[in-house]
Scaffold this motif. Structure first.
Motif, short mmCIF file in Angstrom:
data_model
loop_
_atom_site.label_atom_id
_atom_site.label_comp_id
_atom_site.label_asym_id
_atom_site.label_seq_id
_atom_site.Cartn_x
_atom_site.Cartn_y
_atom_site.Cartn_z
N LEU A 10 0.84 -1.21 0.00
CA LEU A 10 0.00 0.00 0.00
C LEU A 10 0.87 1.25 0.00
N ARG A 11 1.91 1.23 0.81
CA ARG A 11 2.82 2.36 0.88
C ARG A 11 3.50 2.59 -0.48
N ALA A 12 3.89 1.50 -1.14
CA ALA A 12 4.55 1.63 -2.43
C ALA A 12 3.61 2.24 -3.47
N TRP A 13 2.34 1.82 -3.44
CA TRP A 13 1.37 2.40 -4.39
C TRP A 13 1.25 3.90 -4.17
N ARG A 14 1.14 4.31 -2.91
CA ARG A 14 1.01 5.75 -2.62
C ARG A 14 2.26 6.51 -3.04
N ASN A 15 3.43 5.94 -2.75
CA ASN A 15 4.67 6.62 -3.13
C ASN A 15 4.80 6.76 -4.65
N GLU A 16 4.44 5.68 -5.36
CA GLU A 16 4.56 5.72 -6.82
C GLU A 16 3.64 6.78 -7.42
N HIS A 17 2.50 7.01 -6.78
CA HIS A 17 1.57 8.01 -7.28
C HIS A 17 1.78 9.38 -6.63
#
Length: 429
Positions: A10-17
């Motif tokens: 979840l954290r990676a998705w937010r960071n990527e966006h």
């Protein structure tokens, strides 16, 4: 110290966006489900999801997340499986005791071996594998010089077994055991600034892995090559070595580590888009692996390490808010009740990351305080510490050259660099 597993997907998705937690919360509330259900998602709720404090979102929030991201909750790292205990941070045997446990086990193993008719029996191989695991688990906290000497001693003893009476299966297993021990030796050599010895051990570990077609062992040997290149400023080589390792590592901790090393190389080059994508890919591979029984093992990748690697990536990319977020959480995740850390080298790097962030924001006092905190940690990779402290020193000298505090840190950095050059870690004591 927390007893939950960070949700890195979840954290990676937010960071990527490129969303802050508050921005992500606002977007969740603005989805069709969010509007219809009058959801009140906020920054704290997103933080609790990412920290793993909440393992599964309530139904309307899960639906809103799917509408926002295009992914079901499972694909975002959520799980409905109850977490019965934490195996992320604490190991069943704390690393500080691992060296003593290894010595006791090895003494028992040698006695058992003398009583067997053959040179090497099944029990001996099992005990050897366990002893090597204990040495790998000692890596985070045992001084590098102490661990190097013990590892060299064990290698000399194990190597005497290789010419003995072995079946093909025993010979293969002994080569794998020796390969892991040799890889560990290469790591502690590099920690101590013994570059040639480290590279010799790395090559030997790779060759043993190649002989027995052990993909994960070969992958870790490539990872060591990427690590060496990163410290030495050969950033294109970091990416190349990491990708070569991924081609052989299979779905393993080595694959995650190699993917995160690739992300660090991309961050050093300044490729934010690809670094973010690679961090996400690492999180996805990590989520497919079982939770480790012993996350303190040097050749095991755990969820907390993903947060640590992300902190450094965002520091190098100049994303100060995200760097600070990940660095602070790294320190907190590894904090023991007595105030000590069970991953001091990670924490030292996190302090450097915070120091750089403070320096760029204009807070010299906080920057130097964080930087000096990194030097005060007992278990250190001297090579890595000098490399990272150099990052902070450059920022301080660029912005605060004439300030006494900046000069104080510079002198400490120069001492560390001299200790590394002269192979004298005692100069920092």
């Amino acid at each position: 110290m927390p007893d939950y597993v960070p949700n890195v997907r979840l954290r990676a998705w937010r960071n990527e966006h490129r969303l802050t937690r508050a921005e992500m919360a606002d977007r969740i509330n603005a989805t069709p489900v969010g509007v219809a259900e009058r959801l009140a998602c906020d920054e704290e709720r997103v933080r609790r999801w990412e920290a793993g404090e909440v393992r599964w979102p309530r139904t309307p929030y899960g639906l809103a997340l799917t509408q926002l991201t295009g992914h079901e909750p499972e694909a975002l790292g959520f799980t409905q499986t109850r977490q019965t205990s934490s195996r992320l941070i604490e190991a069943q045997v704390i690393p500080a005791d691992a060296l003593r446990a290894e010595a006791e086990l090895y003494g028992t193993m040698e006695l058992a071996q003398q009583l067997q008719a053959s040179d090497v029996g099944t029990g001996t191989l099992e005990a050897l594998a366990e002893a090597v695991d204990l040495l790998c688990r000692a890596y985070p906290v045992v001084p590098a010089g102490t661990l190097r000497d013990r590892t060299q001693k064990r290698l000399a003893q194990i190597n005497r077994l290789l010419p003995g009476r072995l079946t093909l299966a025993q010979h293969r297993e002994l080569l794998v055991i020796t390969g892991w021990l040799t890889a560990l030796l290469g790591c502690v050599h590099y920690d101590l600034g013994e570059r040639e010895e480290a590279e010799t051990a790395r090559r030997a570990a790779f060759e043993m892995g190649r002989q027995v077609e052990h993909g994960e062992l070969m992958g870790w040997a490539h990872e060591m090559s990427a690590w060496f290149a990163l410290v030495e400023g050969r950033y294109e080589d970091v990416v190349t070595a990491a990708r070569m390792g991924q081609a052989v590592a299979g779905t393993s901790s080595a694959m995650v580590q190699l993917t995160l090393q690739e992300a660090r190389g991309l961050a050093r080059i300044g490729d934010r888009r690809e670094a973010d994508r690679t961090l996400t890919r690492g999180a996805e591979v990590l989520s497919t692996l079982p939770m480790p029984d012993h996350p303190d093992h040097h050749f095991v990748f755990d969820h907390a390490k993903w947060v640590f690697y992300a902190a450094t990536c965002y520091t190098w990319l100049g994303d100060d808010d995200r760097a600070e977020e990940h660095a602070r959480e790294t320190i907190q995740m590894h904090l023991r009740p007595d105030g000590s850390s069970n991953a001091p080298m990670r924490v030292a790097d996190a302090h450097i990351d915070l120091g750089i962030v403070h320096a760029r924001r204009g807070d010299l006092d906080a920057a130097v305080e964080e930087g000096l905190a990194a030097f005060d940690i007992d278990r250190r990779s001297l090579t890595d510490l000098v490399h990272r402290a150099g990052d902070l020193d450059r920022v301080l000298r660029q912005r605060y050259r004439r300030e006494a505090l900046a000069e104080e840190f510079h002198e400490r950095f120069v001492t560390a660099r001299r200790a590394l050059t002269n192979r004298r870690p005692d100069l920092l004591d």
